[in-house]
Design an enzyme around this catalytic site. Structure first.
Site, PDB file in Angstrom:
ATOM      1  N   HIS A 112       8.114  17.500   2.551  1.00 30.60           N
ATOM      2  CA  HIS A 112       7.152  18.609   2.442  1.00 30.60           C
ATOM      3  C   HIS A 112       7.854  19.968   2.310  1.00 30.60           C
ATOM      4  O   HIS A 112       7.172  20.984   2.143  1.00 30.60           O
ATOM      5  CB  HIS A 112       6.222  18.635   3.648  1.00 30.60           C
ATOM      6  CG  HIS A 112       5.288  17.468   3.713  1.00 30.60           C
ATOM      7  ND1 HIS A 112       4.402  17.165   2.699  1.00 30.60           N
ATOM      8  CD2 HIS A 112       5.104  16.525   4.663  1.00 30.60           C
ATOM      9  CE1 HIS A 112       3.720  16.077   3.026  1.00 30.60           C
ATOM     10  NE2 HIS A 112       4.128  15.662   4.211  1.00 30.60           N
ATOM     11  N   ASP A 151       5.493   7.616   0.751  1.00 29.06           N
ATOM     12  CA  ASP A 151       4.913   8.126   1.988  1.00 29.06           C
ATOM     13  C   ASP A 151       3.396   8.243   1.822  1.00 29.06           C
ATOM     14  O   ASP A 151       2.900   8.461   0.714  1.00 29.06           O
ATOM     15  CB  ASP A 151       5.516   9.496   2.305  1.00 29.06           C
ATOM     16  CG  ASP A 151       5.204   9.982   3.705  1.00 29.06           C
ATOM     17  OD1 ASP A 151       6.078   9.878   4.576  1.00 29.06           O
ATOM     18  OD2 ASP A 151       4.080  10.480   3.926  1.00 29.06           O
ATOM     19  N   HIS A 153       1.543  10.632   2.783  1.00 28.39           N
ATOM     20  CA  HIS A 153       1.204  12.021   2.473  1.00 28.39           C
ATOM     21  C   HIS A 153       1.869  12.426   1.158  1.00 28.39           C
ATOM     22  O   HIS A 153       3.026  12.083   0.909  1.00 28.39           O
ATOM     23  CB  HIS A 153       1.667  12.946   3.598  1.00 28.39           C
ATOM     24  CG  HIS A 153       1.103  12.588   4.945  1.00 28.39           C
ATOM     25  ND1 HIS A 153       1.719  11.677   5.776  1.00 28.39           N
ATOM     26  CD2 HIS A 153      -0.019  13.004   5.574  1.00 28.39           C
ATOM     27  CE1 HIS A 153       0.994  11.550   6.886  1.00 28.39           C
ATOM     28  NE2 HIS A 153      -0.064  12.338   6.781  1.00 28.39           N
ATOM     29  N   ASP A 240       4.166   5.541   6.618  1.00 30.22           N
ATOM     30  CA  ASP A 240       2.911   5.800   7.310  1.00 30.22           C
ATOM     31  C   ASP A 240       1.693   5.306   6.545  1.00 30.22           C
ATOM     32  O   ASP A 240       0.555   5.585   6.921  1.00 30.22           O
ATOM     33  CB  ASP A 240       2.761   7.291   7.644  1.00 30.22           C
ATOM     34  CG  ASP A 240       3.252   8.210   6.548  1.00 30.22           C
ATOM     35  OD1 ASP A 240       3.554   7.708   5.452  1.00 30.22           O
ATOM     36  OD2 ASP A 240       3.345   9.416   6.789  1.00 30.22           O
TER      37      ASP A 240
END
Length: 439
Positions: A112, A151, A153, A240
């Site tokens: 991120h 991931d 996200h 995740d």
């Protein structure tokens, strides 16, 4: 004795001394159960699988990738530098042919963290995959690279860093941003004018299970990789998407992750998210390691795994099939009329507002890239936030043409003369010069 078909190096760094807070999902325990599991299962007794210690990334390693405000020391702790150094160590093992593949099992994560960094967002201070990749290019020359981010996200930081790079194919496979942080990563986001189609976003609906993930791999990602023909494949290996993860809504399994990795066949993998510390990470990491090494992973099972209970609804399957086909088409025929931005005096300009959820920072940017037919174009970013005044970063790409090289140096000189920027940073990849003023 078991023997690995592919020599695999595993770089392990659990960062015992760093956490966002004692009870935060991104804390020390994230990799401790994985460490125990790998040893209990005898992973390192397999001939051809070797554990390595990380290196420590230098400030220059960070500065060739990021514009950090006010400086690297204020952004990165020693643990962050070791995490990035672990990724660099993995790359060194593969590039020097000491190992055929490598997996950096490190934390803190990084996907991120964007080009400009004012603090921590999404648990990330600096982008360890990008730092690794730019170290590879600095050391071994320009490479054509695919980064596959699995991931849950959206990898918005990695997307931001490589938005204008035609030599980096970034594919993010994630939970739909309408339902989860950071709220981005949609199919229409395809990259800048000189790299259109080199950013591919595949936002999957909540409840996607192994069937959906693997369909997208087979019908979208693998055909795109076959066409792009990368020199290296990097898996940004967030875990995740697992059905036990406490902060996401997906139904992926350890077996699914292992098979996905086998299909992608990455040269390098770098751990990203994954916060089911006991229920997922030990099994997913074991499955990925076995898959990368070419060793049978069929016996890897979570204690409570129930395939039937995790099966995705038919409407999810139908939606994913349509999305997969549409996304593949966007890569092969990207529509230029969908780009967000405007052309001004030979530059493509876009305005961005960015929120740092972890540190509570609000940032605004004006990003300008020179329109060029011969190279990715010189990049200029003006940035200001609630913690730092107006500053500027200028990047001359590693394969800059003479025109863009000269323009980049000119822009940096003009920034110093104007005097209205608090911090000024030049990333001159072509000449390997990294200069800062106001620091």
């Amino acid at each position: 004795m078991l023997e690995a078909k592919n020599r695999l190096g595993i770089v392990f760094f659990p960062a015992y001394d760093w956490a966002i807070s004692p009870t935060h999902p991104e804390r020390e325990e994230r990799l401790l159960y994985t460490q125990d599991q790998l040893r209990e299962e005898g992973l390192f007794d397999i001939d051809g699988i070797t554990e390595y210690k990380p290196e420590v990334a230098s400030h220059e390693d960070v500065e060739r990738t990021h514009f950090c405000l006010p400086d690297v020391a204020s952004i990165a702790t020693k643990s962050h530098l070791i995490s990035a150094g672990g990724a660099i160590k993995a790359a060194r093992l593969v590039m020097e042919k000491e190992e055929e593949k490598a997996f950096a099992l490190v934390r803190p994560p990084g996907h991120h963290a964007m080009k400009f960094v004012h603090g921590n967002r999404g648990f990330c201070n600096m982008n360890i995959e990008a730092i690794m990749l730019e170290w590879i290019r600095e050391t071994y020359g320009q490479k054509r690279v695919a980064i596959i981010d699995t991931d849950c996200h959206h990898g918005d930081g990695t997307q931001d860093i490589y938005w204008h790079d035609p030599n980096t194919l970034f594919i993010s496979l994630h939970q739909d941003g309408r339902t989860i942080y950071p709220g981005t990563g949609f199919p229409k986001d395809l990259g800048g004018p000189g790299a259109l189609g080199k950013t591919i976003n595949i936002p999957l609906p909540p409840g996607t299970s192994d069937e959906g993930f693997l369909h997208v791999v087979d019908h979208t990602i693998l055909p795109i990789l076959e066409h792009f023909k990368p020199d290296l494949i990097i898996n940004s290996a967030g875990q995740d998407n697992h059905y036990t993860d406490p902060i996401t809504n997906m139904n992926f399994s350890a077996q699914g992750y292992a098979l996905l990795n086998q299909k992608l066949n990455p040269d390098l993998a770098v751990l990203e998210g994954g916060y089911a510390i006991q229920g997922a990470l030990p099994y997913v990491n074991l499955g990925i390691c076995l898959a990368m090494a070419g060793v049978d992973y069929s016996g890897v099972r979570e204690p409570n795994f129930n395939a039937e209970a995790l099966r995705q609804p038919q409407k999810v399957t139908d939606y994913i099939k349509r999305l997969s086909a549409e996304t593949r088409e966007l890569y092969f025929n990207p529509p230029r009329d969908k780009m967000k931005g405007e052309v001004s005096e030979g530059f493509f300009v876009r305005h961005k507002d960015i929120f740092y959820d972890t540190d509570g920072i609000s940032e605004s940017q004006v990003e300008s890239v020179m329109m060029c037919d011969n190279c990715p174009g010189v990049l200029k970013i003006e940035s200001w936030s609630t913690v730092n005044p107006l500053s500027v970063g200028i990047e001359i790409p590693i394969d800059a043409c003479e025109r863009c090289h000269g323009k980049g140096l000119q822009l940096f000189e003009e920034a110093q003369v104007k005097g209205n920027y608090r911090y000024m940073q030049l990333i001159n990849r072509r000449d390997r010069q990294y200069q800062q003023y106001g620091f």
